[in-house]
Design a protein around this motif. Structure first.
Motif, PDB file in Angstrom:
ATOM      1  N   ARG A 447     -21.998  21.800   5.386  1.00 52.77           N
ATOM      2  CA  ARG A 447     -22.308  22.575   4.122  1.00 52.77           C
ATOM      3  C   ARG A 447     -21.628  21.892   2.847  1.00 52.77           C
ATOM      4  O   ARG A 447     -22.084  21.610   1.775  1.00 52.77           O
ATOM      5  N   GLU A 448     -20.255  21.323   3.090  1.00 55.31           N
ATOM      6  CA  GLU A 448     -19.578  20.502   2.166  1.00 55.31           C
ATOM      7  C   GLU A 448     -20.316  19.176   1.663  1.00 55.31           C
ATOM      8  O   GLU A 448     -20.320  18.979   0.370  1.00 55.31           O
ATOM      9  N   LYS A 451     -23.147  20.265  -0.662  1.00 51.51           N
ATOM     10  CA  LYS A 451     -22.568  20.735  -1.692  1.00 51.51           C
ATOM     11  C   LYS A 451     -21.994  19.391  -2.681  1.00 51.51           C
ATOM     12  O   LYS A 451     -22.311  19.580  -3.864  1.00 51.51           O
ATOM     13  N   ALA A 452     -21.404  18.569  -1.881  1.00 50.79           N
ATOM     14  CA  ALA A 452     -21.134  17.285  -2.535  1.00 50.79           C
ATOM     15  C   ALA A 452     -22.201  16.486  -3.099  1.00 50.79           C
ATOM     16  O   ALA A 452     -22.219  16.125  -4.295  1.00 50.79           O
ATOM     17  N   GLN A 454     -25.223  18.070  -3.878  1.00 47.43           N
ATOM     18  CA  GLN A 454     -25.620  18.756  -5.119  1.00 47.43           C
ATOM     19  C   GLN A 454     -24.769  18.515  -6.275  1.00 47.43           C
ATOM     20  O   GLN A 454     -25.406  18.199  -7.332  1.00 47.43           O
ATOM     21  N   ALA A 455     -23.492  18.542  -6.166  1.00 47.72           N
ATOM     22  CA  ALA A 455     -22.633  18.404  -7.328  1.00 47.72           C
ATOM     23  C   ALA A 455     -22.647  17.031  -7.868  1.00 47.72           C
ATOM     24  O   ALA A 455     -22.795  16.982  -9.116  1.00 47.72           O
ATOM     25  N   LYS A 456     -23.072  16.112  -7.143  1.00 47.97           N
ATOM     26  CA  LYS A 456     -22.945  14.927  -7.574  1.00 47.97           C
ATOM     27  C   LYS A 456     -24.148  14.531  -8.232  1.00 47.97           C
ATOM     28  O   LYS A 456     -24.410  14.142  -9.468  1.00 47.97           O
ATOM     29  N   ARG A 458     -25.969  17.102  -9.802  1.00 47.69           N
ATOM     30  CA  ARG A 458     -25.764  17.709 -11.117  1.00 47.69           C
ATOM     31  C   ARG A 458     -24.790  17.015 -11.912  1.00 47.69           C
ATOM     32  O   ARG A 458     -25.095  16.904 -13.435  1.00 47.69           O
TER      33      ARG A 458
END
Lengths: 708, 183
Positions: A447-448, A451-452, A454-456, A458
């Motif tokens: 999950r992390e 998320k990482a 996705q964050a990257k 974004r």
């Protein structure tokens, strides 16, 4: 060699690796009729009782709901709704201990039954005329999720587009104590077969295999009787072994096929449904009876009357237990699920949900707590017992070391958490717990990672956006500048800055030329002088005209010529003095002067300053006797003009008589210029004249200012 | 003569294979993932700047240039371990000054928000929604918990709240289940 299908038809059974034979203890409940318990005083219906997401809430607090009314909506493919198990009032929509090993609070509808059991209107489907889509929608709307334990939404498994060879009905129920499916098969075999019919209509399998453990003779007989009319339904009693009810294990038992790691049975043309699920499907489609109740085995030595109970979903475990004559021991534990895969409940208010098949309340002798965990002795018993052919001891090491890569390498994800390894472990290591922790950690890490990513994405998108905005701004500014320049060129106006730069450059070039050429300097001075003469003449003319215009007579000029003359004289004298000094300087060190025009400029500046001072004094004088001046500023202007004219004259004279009058200092002095020392140098005279002019101007300005 | 033939044959073969190898080296060139990219992929991309660099990528570049691998508190032990593996260095405990924190997300107390957009500008992942003089709010799912929005808020209406544990995120508690059945 007969084909696989022929072998299956002939009733061949295979075996899977490992497995254990724990005491089954099913006879406590399996021969008893299903108990019907009275309505509990409160029902706690969790929003989500399946794998997936919960639907939108459809009811409000205080609302009266009918039996079978949907409480949440089926607005998503992975969503199945929950229904009101009976008619009554929604007391609250709140949080309540969840039927999950974490016991974390979870959203529930609290329903107070009114005891009337009023049904909502029901519209049974005609299986012969209904199309597949209608049936699937009905299955979803009825809230059916896998009742074997996983809670996977049934409509997804039933609406599979892949071709299905075998539909396997899981009636094995291999875990000790549990006899809920057994009881259901004994009681309602025909409904189950109707459920199979519906699934066959949806999936069109080549054959239906009903796997059932040999220790359920009554259920086997009942099913066989119910299936007698269907040629391709095969009831297959399988040997008693735990965990033959596992999905992959049962597939291997019945078809000799192995589900590849990380894949689903559908990928090899097999779909499996629990027998309880099929019963629910039949009820939902044929009776429009949503999934609001299920059979739960309530068993254990602390119960006076262990039995299978027909329980409404949402019934608190405490109510079920007290219905069966629960007599709690000190430090009593109550397990939801079987002894192998279940979990201890933190408190007894936890409700029954769609996946609850057993409530076990054992006595301390019956199911003692695990002893202290000892070190692994590498006996390998766990590897022998593992039905998934994994290496549990290796997995234990890597779980302890949190080596997730190694765990993946050893296929931790294929572990079905059956607990066979822990059961056989002589060191009493709770192996499955380690695996569960490791699995949770891996999931969390995945999950992390997601998320990482996705964050990257974004972050990069944001940076790209900011950069694009910056570029756009820059481009716009450049465009505007270009437009401005174009406009200027069109209107003929040159760039002021460029012009100024050009001027500065030209000046610099000139000064460079000057330094190298004294001759040029002299020439320039001469030219300047000439220009000044011309200007002075013009000014004089203008002044005369002006005077003529204003006063119509030049009398005032003659009236006060002295004052101006005196002032001019003083100025001149001073200028002269300065000039003399300068000349003296030049004489003493004439080379640097000629070499450096700057020195001359400095000297001139000094002279000018002095002249200014003199002018100020003159003004003071003018103040002391200012009558005509203050009366008429023009007078001052006239005076200045006269002074200028005189100065010019002197200069001219001096220019023309420069050489001849070198010794005629005194005769010239009558003209007030007294240029004796100046005639040595034409420049000096020019300077003096300039000073005089400046003074005059200043005086004029002053007087004007005073008047104003 | 024989010698010449042999030399000639070998020479031609050498040329032939050389050309073949040269061609295939160009034709089948494998674009290897540069080290910085690999490091950047391991980092948690919170863009929090707790490492002292203005984002994950600058830190990745710094690591590639030999900086310490233990400066990333959001990544924690797992990230350090992976970085150690990738860089072939010893895994170190997290820098003492940088304590690993529990996962948090930003939360804007919406009735206190004045709509200054300062936090929006600070957010490295565009996880804050809002417009000038209108209330802002955090998209909790996109928030990386980097704390960068807390400081610029002129009215201090942003809290960092711990992510609540859900059943899906829950990590098993040993001792929860007795799995042993004794005769």
């Amino acid at each position: 060699m007969p084909s696989l299908f022929q072998q299956i038809q002939a009733g061949t059974l295979w075996d899977f690796h490992g497995g254990i034979h724990p005491p089954v203890r099913k006879s406590i409940t399996s021969r008893k009729p299903i108990g019907l318990m009275p309505l509990p005083s409160r029902l706690y219906v969790p929003f989500r009782q399946h794998i997936g997401v919960s639907g939108q809430i459809l009811v409000t607090q205080g609302q009266y709901v009918l039996k079978g009314q949907a409480l949440t909506s089926a607005d998503n493919a992975m969503t199945v709704p929950v229904h009101s198990p009976t008619s009554g009032t929604i007391l609250a929509i709140t949080e309540h201990t969840s039927p999950h090993p974490s016991a974390l609070p979870e959203k529930v509808f609290v329903i107070e039954p009114d005891g009337l059991e009023q049904w909502r209107p029901r519209q049974p489907l005609n299986i012969a005329t209904a199309d597949q889509q209608m049936i699937l929608e009905r299955i979803q709307d009825s809230g059916i999720a896998g009742m074997g334990g996983a809670g996977f939404p049934t409509h997804i498994k039933a609406g599979m587009q892949q071709p299905v060879d075998y539909l396997i009905v899981n009636a094995v129920e291999c875990e000790p104590y549990i006899s809920a499916d057994d009881a259901l098969m004994q009681e309602a075999p025909t409904t189950i077969v109707k459920g199979i019919d519906i699934l066959c209509k949806l999936l069109n399998p080549k054959a239906v295999l009903i796997g059932i453990e040999e220790d359920k003779p009554i259920a086997i007989a009942a099913l066989k009787a119910a299936c007698s009319q269907r040629e391709h339904y095969f009831v297959r009693p399988v040997p008693v072994k735990y965990p033959s009810g596992g999905e992959k294990q049962l597939i291997q038992l019945l078809t000799n096929k192995e589900v590849p790691a990380g894949r689903r049975p559908a990928d090899i043309g097999i779909v499996m449904h629990n027998v309880g699920t099929l019963f629910a499907v039949a009820q939902a489609v044929l009776d429009d009876h949503p999934l609001i109740s299920r059979i739960v085995t309530v068993t254990g030595e602390t119960l006076l009357n262990p039995q299978n109970v027909h329980a409404l979903l949402g019934t608190p475990v405490a109510d079920l237990l007290s219905f069966c004559g629960f007599q709690a021991e000190p430090q009593q534990k109550v397990i939801m699920g079987g002894p192998m895969m279940g979990f201890t409940l933190p408190d007894l208010s936890v409700p029954v949900v769609k996946t609850t098949n057993c409530i076990l309340a054992p006595s301390a002798q019956e199911l003692p707590d695990a002893g202290p965990e000892l070190d692994c002795i590498r006996c390998g018993a766990c590897a022998d017992a593992c039905p998934a052919t994994l290496l549990p001891q290796q997995l234990l090491w890597y779980s302890k070391a949190k080596d997730h890569d190694k765990l993946k390498e050893y296929h931790l994800s294929d572990c079905i958490e059956c607990g066979a390894c822990a059961y056989v472990c002589p060191s009493e290591i709770p192996l499955v717990q380690y695996y569960r922790i490791a699995k949770a950690e891996i999931r969390e890490q995945q999950r992390e990672t997601l998320k990482a990513e996705q964050a990257k994405a974004r972050f990069e998108a944001r940076n790209a956006r900011l950069e694009a905005e910056k570029q756009a701004r820059l481009a716009r500014n450049q465009q505007l500048a270009a437009e401005r320049q174009q406009n200027q060129q069109q209107t003929g106006a040159k760039d002021a800055v460029a012009e100024a730069l050009a001027r500065i450059k030209a000046k610099q070039a000139e000064s460079i030329a000057e330094t190298s050429h004294d001759a040029i300097v002299a020439e320039r001075e001469l030219k300047k002088q000439q220009a000044r003469e011309y200007q002075a003449q013009k000014a004089l003319k203008a002044a005369t005209e002006q005077i003529g215009e204003v006063d119509a007579a030049p009398t005032p000029v003659s009236e006060d010529p002295r004052q101006a003359a005196v002032a001019a004289a003083i100025a001149r004298a001073k200028a002269k003095k300065a000039a003399t000094e300068q000349v003296g300087e030049a004489a003493t060190a004439p080379t640097p002067v000629s070499e450096d025009p700057r020195q001359a400029a400095v000297a001139a500046a000094i002279a000018r300053a002095k002249a200014k001072k003199a002018a100020t004094e003159q003004v003071g004088e003018a103040d002391t006797a200012p009558t005509p001046v203050s009366e008429d500023p023009r007078q001052a202007a006239v005076a200045a003009a006269i002074a200028r004219a005189k100065a010019k004259k002197a200069a001219t004279e001096h220019a023309s008589e420069q050489l001849a009058q070198q010794e005629h200092d005194v005769p010239i002095s009558h003209s007030d210029t007294a240029p004796a020392p100046a005639n040595e140098d034409p420049r000096q005279a020019a300077v003096a004249a300039a000073i005089a002019r400046a003074k005059a101007r200043k005086a004029a300005v002053k007087s004007e200012g005073e008047e104003g | 003569m024989t010698l010449m033939t042999a030399l000639l044959a070998l020479g031609i073969l050498a040329l032939l294979f050389g050309a073949l190898l040269g061609y295939s080296a160009i034709r089948f060139k494998v674009e290897s993932d540069p080290l910085v990219e690999q490091i950047d992929d391991i980092l948690p991309q919170t863009q929090c700047g707790q490492c002292g660099y203005p984002g994950c990528r600058p830190y990745a570049e710094a690591i590639a240039n030999g900086d310490e691998i233990n400066k990333c508190p959001p990544g924690g032990e797992a990230t350090i371990k992976k970085l150690a593996e990738l860089m072939g260095v010893e895994a170190k405990p997290l820098n003492a000054a940088q304590e690993p924190s529990i996962k948090r997300v930003a939360f804007i107390r919406e009735d206190e928000c004045i709509g200054c957009t300062k936090c929006i500008q600070a957010c490295p992942v565009d996880a804050i929604l809002g417009a000038s003089k209108l209330m802002h709010t955090v998209i909790a799912d996109e928030c990386t918990g980097c704390d960068l929005c807390v400081e610029p808020c002129p009215v201090d209406c942003i809290d960092m709240i711990p992510v609540p544990v859900t059943a899906e995120r829950w990590k098993w508690d040993l001792q929860a289940i007795p799995v042993k059945l004794v005769e």
